[in-house]
Design a protein around this motif. Sequence first.
Motif, PDB file in Angstrom:
ATOM      1  N   ALA A 155       0.836  -1.217  -0.001  1.00 34.33           N
ATOM      2  CA  ALA A 155       0.129  -0.015   0.013  1.00 34.33           C
ATOM      3  C   ALA A 155       0.867   1.240   0.092  1.00 34.33           C
ATOM      4  CB  ALA A 155      -0.963  -0.148   1.196  1.00 34.33           C
ATOM      5  N   ARG A 185      -4.605   5.750  -1.416  1.00 31.33           N
ATOM      6  CA  ARG A 185      -4.091   4.904  -1.067  1.00 31.33           C
ATOM      7  C   ARG A 185      -4.224   3.401  -2.254  1.00 31.33           C
ATOM      8  NH1 ARG A 185      -0.124   5.007   2.703  1.00 31.33           N
ATOM      9  NH2 ARG A 185      -0.761   2.915   3.623  1.00 31.33           N
ATOM     10  N   LYS A 187      -2.300  -0.139  -4.091  1.00 28.89           N
ATOM     11  CA  LYS A 187      -1.439  -1.214  -3.762  1.00 28.89           C
ATOM     12  C   LYS A 187      -0.894  -1.167  -5.080  1.00 28.89           C
ATOM     13  CE  LYS A 187      -2.824  -4.167  -0.085  1.00 28.89           C
ATOM     14  NZ  LYS A 187      -2.911  -5.552   0.299  1.00 28.89           N
ATOM     15  N   ASP A 263      -6.897  -0.017   7.340  1.00 28.31           N
ATOM     16  CA  ASP A 263      -6.490  -0.966   6.236  1.00 28.31           C
ATOM     17  C   ASP A 263      -6.297  -2.406   6.565  1.00 28.31           C
ATOM     18  OD1 ASP A 263      -4.335  -0.006   7.519  1.00 28.31           O
ATOM     19  OD2 ASP A 263      -3.145   0.366   5.639  1.00 28.31           O
TER      20      ASP A 263
END
Length: 836
Positions: A155, A185, A187, A263
């Motif tokens: 992330a 955010r 990945k 998260d």
Amino acid sequence: MASRFNPRIADARWQKAWDDAQAFRADDLSPKPKSYVLEMFPYPSGRIHMGHVRNYTMGDVLARYRRMTGHEVLHPMGWDAFGMPAENAAMEKKVHPGNWTRANIDTMRTQLKALGFALDWSRELATCEPDYYGQEQALFLDLYEAGLVYRKESAVNWDPVDMTVLANEQVIDGRGWRSGALVERRKLSQWFLKITAFADELLAGLGTLDQWPDKVRLMQENWIGKSQGMQFRFALSDGEAVEVFTTRPDTIFGASFVAVATDHPLAVRLAQDDPALAAFIAECRAGGTTAAEIETAEKKGYDTGLTATHPFDPDWALPVHVANFVLMDYGTGAVFGVPAHDQRDLDFARKYGLPVRRVVSEGDETAADFAGDTAYTGPGTLVNSRFLDGMAVEAAKQAVIGRAEAEGWGKGTTVWRLRDWGVSRQRYWGTPIPFIHCEACGVVPVPKADLPVKLPEDVTFDIPGNPLDRHPTWKHVPCPTCGGTARRETDTLDTFVDSSWYFIRFASQPDDKPFDRAVAEQWLPVGQYIGGVEHAILHLLYARFWTRALNRIGRLAIEEPFASLFTQGMVTHETYRTAAGQWVGPDDVERTDKGATLHDTGEAVTIGRVEKMSKSKKNVIDPAPILDRYGADAVRWFMLSDSPPERDLPWSEAGIEGAWRFIQRVWRLVDGVGAPGTDADATLKRKTHRIIAAVAEDIEALSFNKAVAKLYELTTAIEKAPAGPARDAATRILIRLVAPMAPHLAEEAWAQLGEQGLIAAADWPAVDPAMLVDDEVTIAIQVNGKLRDKLTVAKGTPRETVEALALASENVVRILDGKPPRKVIVVPDRLVNLVA
């Protein structure tokens, strides 16, 4: 001889003489003891500033002194030349980052040479040149082959306008520091260096660094963050479980809630069916992402409706929250809250009306209900904790861990705050990561024979994002394994990688490999490293990791890169603001005892705090006009004289004037050498030799202001001494003592005195040990135990002589009034006590 020292002539003359003689070139083959002096290399921003001047002057004094004391000295200079400012310049000024950077290097090199620094320019390097970063790519591949480099999804903070990953520190109020866009955010697949594999030894190694500042070692210890505790599972009301980590298992009976990071997989799973939770998570992600910002932000939570069962009581249900102050990258990303004994938990509990139960008592207070808004985090005895009651904290921790392990729902464990180092950057101006992506073969390292992977020159910055991603040809290459169509890795390395091994490359620079181990190890570790405390964590920790990684794979025998570290203070100046709130610089201000006004308009300005010089507040003093007016030595002398080197140095016009006057005083002493006189001043000779020893000790200790004070003292003593050989000898010694600090003055004086060669190559004055021994003592004369007089005699004077001198004292004769003392006690070299 000129009556005044003229730096405009002398500075250029001696800088050319040093260059012609290659006076500061380090010899790898020299049999002399080796000394490696290094200041943290600068970013080529365009001009040096007073912070640079102070930093490099300190290192220069030590390097010159070490050379005079018989060492072979390595004192190099280079440029930490990759990074964002060059790309910003490319976008704003429509220039290539390389052209901008290299032009800045040329300017700053000229400025550094004008200060007369004793640098080995033959070893100059710039991290943006292929002959440097190509070798860095080779080392990166070595670490990859050793299993210390890997790639994984992670992330990240993503700026959708600049289209790049941002470090936490580059996210301000949820927005990109440059674009102002709301950060997302995401990945992404990122490259990592396995620094966590070295956590234990990086922590243990701090204990060997006894020549590092305590504050720096403590900062690194906290950053590595070793925590002993317990990891265990809470059963959830939906039939699932959540794993938590705690350093305080003793407080388990003070739990009032369970909290997970935004998260955390549990939060992500629940948010899929809960729009309100999804909105809460989005709001938290828009806030600050650094640990410091999270610590100081308002504590917020979202009650998931789930409960967690207390491991010691099946009837005790704890609410489960998603909370903005829990970090996914520490422990398991889930905690249980004990509000009475953790301030974050207490703030959260007070806001949401959760129970606050005392379980550790510092004294007689044992009531379960905890009052107040300050958590108690100190030692004590367990209370309100069932089978733990009466135990000390440490005993209670072990008792809980023991029960958890015996019953199979938890275990004692160690966690680290340190995380693996993500080195991927979506930037052009950095070291290309030497890998190729092939659909058939996967991720393949570039063969070393094909290094360096050079940056393409034909790039544009008119579109946001990484130019390497959209380059029409550079990224398209055949796979080195199967020959099929493939593409280059377009991420570049974090610039901290560049500065994690540059000190090794300074020590050895072969063309065909990063360094020659045998040659590098002659110089390493760096004997004295000097730089700002702001680099205490990242740069210094990464350099320590890099050195240990090279040691582990057999490339180096050393484990620590810097034997001694010194962190200098900043150069500061007053700040000035107009009535409209605009910052104005010192050159625009007329300063008087009554205040300050603008030169041009006479408008009054407000004098603000003395702060670190910074472009944003315009309180910067440009070294160039100061050098033109006063010369390099006056600037150097001021940087050393007015403050202990570890403290901030307030810039002062009076201070630079004082340094200039001192240089002229020394020059006048040289002018007086050879005048007729006597050689009767033994006191001056003794003082001179004591100051030789004292200045040497101060320079070794980097106590430059103390050394300067002693040189003032010696100068005054010479000025007061009668003309003659003793004064001339002391002046010649003074010139050698000031040579590391004011080298142009010293060279000019050395030549005027008819000495041969450069003073830069001269020996440090030898100390006559006899001159350091006191040959006179002061003896106290007492009558019946009371001090009545003092006597100065040669050390070791016989007791009969001392007794006779004491009895002849006028005060003693008057007190005894003609009567002989009943007893005389003589303590050699200390006292005489007459018993009347």
